[in-house]
Design a protein around this motif. Structure first.
Motif, PDB file in Angstrom:
ATOM      1  N   TYR A   1     -28.540  64.992  42.719  1.00  0.00           N
ATOM      2  CA  TYR A   1     -28.872  65.228  41.311  1.00  0.00           C
ATOM      3  C   TYR A   1     -28.449  66.635  40.895  1.00  0.00           C
ATOM      4  O   TYR A   1     -27.838  66.826  39.827  1.00  0.00           O
ATOM      5  CB  TYR A   1     -30.361  65.032  41.086  1.00  0.00           C
ATOM      6  N   LEU A   2     -28.771  67.628  41.715  1.00  0.00           N
ATOM      7  CA  LEU A   2     -28.409  69.005  41.364  1.00  0.00           C
ATOM      8  C   LEU A   2     -26.898  69.204  41.384  1.00  0.00           C
ATOM      9  O   LEU A   2     -26.353  69.941  40.553  1.00  0.00           O
ATOM     10  CB  LEU A   2     -29.104  69.986  42.312  1.00  0.00           C
ATOM     11  N   ALA A   3     -26.226  68.532  42.314  1.00  0.00           N
ATOM     12  CA  ALA A   3     -24.766  68.616  42.345  1.00  0.00           C
ATOM     13  C   ALA A   3     -24.168  68.029  41.069  1.00  0.00           C
ATOM     14  O   ALA A   3     -23.175  68.545  40.537  1.00  0.00           O
ATOM     15  CB  ALA A   3     -24.223  67.893  43.572  1.00  0.00           C
ATOM     16  N   SER A   4     -24.772  66.950  40.569  1.00  0.00           N
ATOM     17  CA  SER A   4     -24.272  66.334  39.340  1.00  0.00           C
ATOM     18  C   SER A   4     -24.448  67.260  38.136  1.00  0.00           C
ATOM     19  O   SER A   4     -23.758  67.108  37.125  1.00  0.00           O
ATOM     20  CB  SER A   4     -24.993  65.005  39.072  1.00  0.00           C
ATOM     21  N   LYS A   5     -25.365  68.234  38.283  1.00  0.00           N
ATOM     22  CA  LYS A   5     -25.585  69.212  37.210  1.00  0.00           C
ATOM     23  C   LYS A   5     -24.755  70.478  37.428  1.00  0.00           C
ATOM     24  O   LYS A   5     -24.895  71.454  36.689  1.00  0.00           O
ATOM     25  CB  LYS A   5     -27.062  69.590  37.143  1.00  0.00           C
ATOM     26  N   GLY A   6     -23.915  70.468  38.469  1.00  0.00           N
ATOM     27  CA  GLY A   6     -23.004  71.577  38.693  1.00  0.00           C
ATOM     28  C   GLY A   6     -23.430  72.601  39.714  1.00  0.00           C
ATOM     29  O   GLY A   6     -22.779  73.645  39.865  1.00  0.00           O
ATOM     30  N   ALA A   7     -24.520  72.348  40.457  1.00  0.00           N
ATOM     31  CA  ALA A   7     -24.971  73.293  41.475  1.00  0.00           C
ATOM     32  C   ALA A   7     -24.101  73.223  42.717  1.00  0.00           C
ATOM     33  O   ALA A   7     -23.503  72.193  43.023  1.00  0.00           O
ATOM     34  CB  ALA A   7     -26.427  73.011  41.848  1.00  0.00           C
ATOM     35  N   LYS A   8     -24.048  74.336  43.441  1.00  0.00           N
ATOM     36  CA  LYS A   8     -23.391  74.393  44.747  1.00  0.00           C
ATOM     37  C   LYS A   8     -24.476  74.173  45.803  1.00  0.00           C
ATOM     38  O   LYS A   8     -25.423  74.956  45.886  1.00  0.00           O
ATOM     39  CB  LYS A   8     -22.697  75.744  44.933  1.00  0.00           C
ATOM     40  N   ILE A   9     -24.328  73.125  46.581  1.00  0.00           N
ATOM     41  CA  ILE A   9     -25.414  72.646  47.435  1.00  0.00           C
ATOM     42  C   ILE A   9     -25.274  73.091  48.891  1.00  0.00           C
ATOM     43  O   ILE A   9     -24.242  72.885  49.537  1.00  0.00           O
ATOM     44  CB  ILE A   9     -25.491  71.104  47.397  1.00  0.00           C
ATOM     45  N   GLY A  10     -26.347  73.678  49.404  1.00  0.00           N
ATOM     46  CA  GLY A  10     -26.468  73.971  50.829  1.00  0.00           C
ATOM     47  C   GLY A  10     -27.593  73.133  51.398  1.00  0.00           C
ATOM     48  O   GLY A  10     -28.735  73.215  50.924  1.00  0.00           O
ATOM     49  N   ILE A  11     -27.299  72.311  52.389  1.00  0.00           N
ATOM     50  CA  ILE A  11     -28.286  71.399  52.974  1.00  0.00           C
ATOM     51  C   ILE A  11     -28.728  71.898  54.345  1.00  0.00           C
ATOM     52  O   ILE A  11     -27.886  72.265  55.181  1.00  0.00           O
ATOM     53  CB  ILE A  11     -27.712  69.975  53.090  1.00  0.00           C
ATOM     54  N   LEU A  12     -30.032  71.897  54.568  1.00  0.00           N
ATOM     55  CA  LEU A  12     -30.598  72.150  55.893  1.00  0.00           C
ATOM     56  C   LEU A  12     -31.288  70.869  56.338  1.00  0.00           C
ATOM     57  O   LEU A  12     -32.152  70.361  55.628  1.00  0.00           O
ATOM     58  CB  LEU A  12     -31.611  73.297  55.860  1.00  0.00           C
ATOM     59  N   ASP A  13     -30.882  70.344  57.505  1.00  0.00           N
ATOM     60  CA  ASP A  13     -31.483  69.100  57.969  1.00  0.00           C
ATOM     61  C   ASP A  13     -31.471  69.057  59.482  1.00  0.00           C
ATOM     62  O   ASP A  13     -30.507  69.511  60.124  1.00  0.00           O
ATOM     63  CB  ASP A  13     -30.724  67.894  57.412  1.00  0.00           C
ATOM     64  N   PHE A  14     -32.541  68.518  60.061  1.00  0.00           N
ATOM     65  CA  PHE A  14     -32.604  68.357  61.518  1.00  0.00           C
ATOM     66  C   PHE A  14     -31.580  67.340  61.991  1.00  0.00           C
ATOM     67  O   PHE A  14     -31.041  67.451  63.093  1.00  0.00           O
ATOM     68  CB  PHE A  14     -34.017  67.910  61.916  1.00  0.00           C
ATOM     69  N   ASP A  15     -31.310  66.340  61.155  1.00  0.00           N
ATOM     70  CA  ASP A  15     -30.285  65.336  61.448  1.00  0.00           C
ATOM     71  C   ASP A  15     -28.954  65.870  60.931  1.00  0.00           C
ATOM     72  O   ASP A  15     -28.620  65.729  59.759  1.00  0.00           O
ATOM     73  CB  ASP A  15     -30.644  64.010  60.762  1.00  0.00           C
ATOM     74  N   GLY A  16     -28.207  66.479  61.826  1.00  0.00           N
ATOM     75  CA  GLY A  16     -26.962  67.123  61.431  1.00  0.00           C
ATOM     76  C   GLY A  16     -25.958  66.179  60.807  1.00  0.00           C
ATOM     77  O   GLY A  16     -25.288  66.516  59.827  1.00  0.00           O
ATOM     78  N   ALA A  17     -25.839  64.973  61.362  1.00  0.00           N
ATOM     79  CA  ALA A  17     -24.863  64.006  60.846  1.00  0.00           C
ATOM     80  C   ALA A  17     -25.229  63.553  59.436  1.00  0.00           C
ATOM     81  O   ALA A  17     -24.362  63.454  58.556  1.00  0.00           O
ATOM     82  CB  ALA A  17     -24.774  62.809  61.784  1.00  0.00           C
ATOM     83  N   ALA A  18     -26.517  63.277  59.198  1.00  0.00           N
ATOM     84  CA  ALA A  18     -26.951  62.842  57.880  1.00  0.00           C
ATOM     85  C   ALA A  18     -26.754  63.943  56.846  1.00  0.00           C
ATOM     86  O   ALA A  18     -26.290  63.702  55.727  1.00  0.00           O
ATOM     87  CB  ALA A  18     -28.418  62.415  57.923  1.00  0.00           C
ATOM     88  N   GLY A  19     -27.095  65.170  57.231  1.00  0.00           N
ATOM     89  CA  GLY A  19     -26.907  66.288  56.317  1.00  0.00           C
ATOM     90  C   GLY A  19     -25.451  66.504  55.976  1.00  0.00           C
ATOM     91  O   GLY A  19     -25.092  66.746  54.821  1.00  0.00           O
ATOM     92  N   ALA A  20     -24.594  66.403  56.993  1.00  0.00           N
ATOM     93  CA  ALA A  20     -23.155  66.595  56.782  1.00  0.00           C
ATOM     94  C   ALA A  20     -22.585  65.519  55.873  1.00  0.00           C
ATOM     95  O   ALA A  20     -21.697  65.787  55.051  1.00  0.00           O
ATOM     96  CB  ALA A  20     -22.431  66.605  58.123  1.00  0.00           C
ATOM     97  N   ALA A  21     -23.090  64.291  56.000  1.00  0.00           N
ATOM     98  CA  ALA A  21     -22.590  63.190  55.174  1.00  0.00           C
ATOM     99  C   ALA A  21     -22.890  63.433  53.698  1.00  0.00           C
ATOM    100  O   ALA A  21     -22.025  63.246  52.835  1.00  0.00           O
ATOM    101  CB  ALA A  21     -23.207  61.870  55.633  1.00  0.00           C
ATOM    102  N   VAL A  22     -24.125  63.858  53.399  1.00  0.00           N
ATOM    103  CA  VAL A  22     -24.483  64.117  52.000  1.00  0.00           C
ATOM    104  C   VAL A  22     -23.737  65.350  51.486  1.00  0.00           C
ATOM    105  O   VAL A  22     -23.255  65.366  50.350  1.00  0.00           O
ATOM    106  CB  VAL A  22     -26.000  64.293  51.843  1.00  0.00           C
ATOM    107  N   ALA A  23     -23.605  66.379  52.321  1.00  0.00           N
ATOM    108  CA  ALA A  23     -22.883  67.580  51.911  1.00  0.00           C
ATOM    109  C   ALA A  23     -21.432  67.258  51.579  1.00  0.00           C
ATOM    110  O   ALA A  23     -20.876  67.768  50.600  1.00  0.00           O
ATOM    111  CB  ALA A  23     -22.956  68.639  53.006  1.00  0.00           C
ATOM    112  N   SER A  24     -20.816  66.400  52.381  1.00  0.00           N
ATOM    113  CA  SER A  24     -19.437  66.000  52.116  1.00  0.00           C
ATOM    114  C   SER A  24     -19.336  65.255  50.794  1.00  0.00           C
ATOM    115  O   SER A  24     -18.389  65.453  50.018  1.00  0.00           O
ATOM    116  CB  SER A  24     -18.922  65.116  53.263  1.00  0.00           C
TER     117      SER A  24
END
Length: 253
Positions: A24-47
């Protein structure tokens, strides 16, 4: 605050409410930094959103510090922090054959409460180096509590305590960070269609939904993301916990 162009850190951004918030924030133009214990899941959303993901245990202060440093060095210091990382392990305090839930209680508090405080601490330190915006604010932190902090069910002592802690520190930290022009808010979601909720037995979920007055359904993760954006954009929201639950109150079981 205008969300467009701002760096937003979202913990637990690889799934559930965190992923919905990141999108949602990315759709509003934010630059997103994700912190997640599940590295693969976090990387997928970040991509997906063109952001950056760092694998981290939020309960480990040293890991959080390193992760925040990585995001700051690559994206810049955050003006927005949204803490969604959490676990919902449940157990009775004294279970069958006298089995105790002390270890579980400690683990849930470590991730949900101490993890939230860790991320707030290191992210705020980085945020304080930013100049004030035109409206006089510097940043905003939004933490995730839960309706369970007020309506905890049987077996939710650990979860309710952790989310109650998140709610209780909202006002004192808003007062503390006022001198730095940083707002602190919390959202206490009710029943949302997230992986955490879907892990509950169907009969439990069905029974709880019957207690939701309107709309009589699970919340949609995008509705959480919408509230996050509304808090960011409204500069007079500060020091408050907002329930987002369709007017539901959780029954004992």
């Amino acid at each position: 605050m205008d969300i467009s162009g701002q760096v937003a850190i979202v913990t637990g951004g690889g799934s559930g409410l965190g992923a919905a918030t990141a999108r949602y924030l990315a759709s509003k133009g934010a630059k997103i930094g994700i912190l997640d214990f599940d590295g693969a899941a976090g990387a997928a959303v970040a991509s997906e959103v063109g952001g950056l993901s760092v694998q981290v245990d939020v309960g480990d202060a040293a890991e959080v510090e390193a992760a925040i440093d990585t995001i700051v060095s690559q994206l810049g210091a955050p003006r927005v922090v949204v803490n969604c990382a959490g676990i919902a392990n449940a157990a009775r305090m004294v279970g069958r054959e006298g089995k105790l839930a002390v270890d579980l209680f400690e683990r849930v508090i470590r991730v949900n409460l101490i993890g939230t405080f860790n991320v707030m601490s290191y992210a705020t330190r980085a945020m304080m180096d930013l100049p004030l915006l035109e409206n006089g604010e510097r940043g905003v932190i939004i933490n995730t509590s839960s309706a369970a902090y007020q309506d905890g069910q049987v077996g939710q002592a650990a979860y309710s305590a952790s989310k109650g802690g998140v709610a209780s520190m909202c006002l004192p930290l808003a007062r503390e960070l006022a001198q730095s022009a940083v707002r602190v808010m919390a959202i206490a979601p009710g029943l949302f269609g997230t992986p955490m909720m879907m892990s509950l037995p169907t009969e439990v979920t069905d029974a709880i939904i019957k207690n939701v007055p309107h709309p009589a359904r699970l919340g949609q993760p995008d509705e959480f993301g919408l509230l996050v954006s509304q808090i960011i954009e409204n500069p007079y929201l500060n020091g408050e916990v907002i329930r987002l639950d369709g007017a539901t109150r959780l029954p004992p079981r």
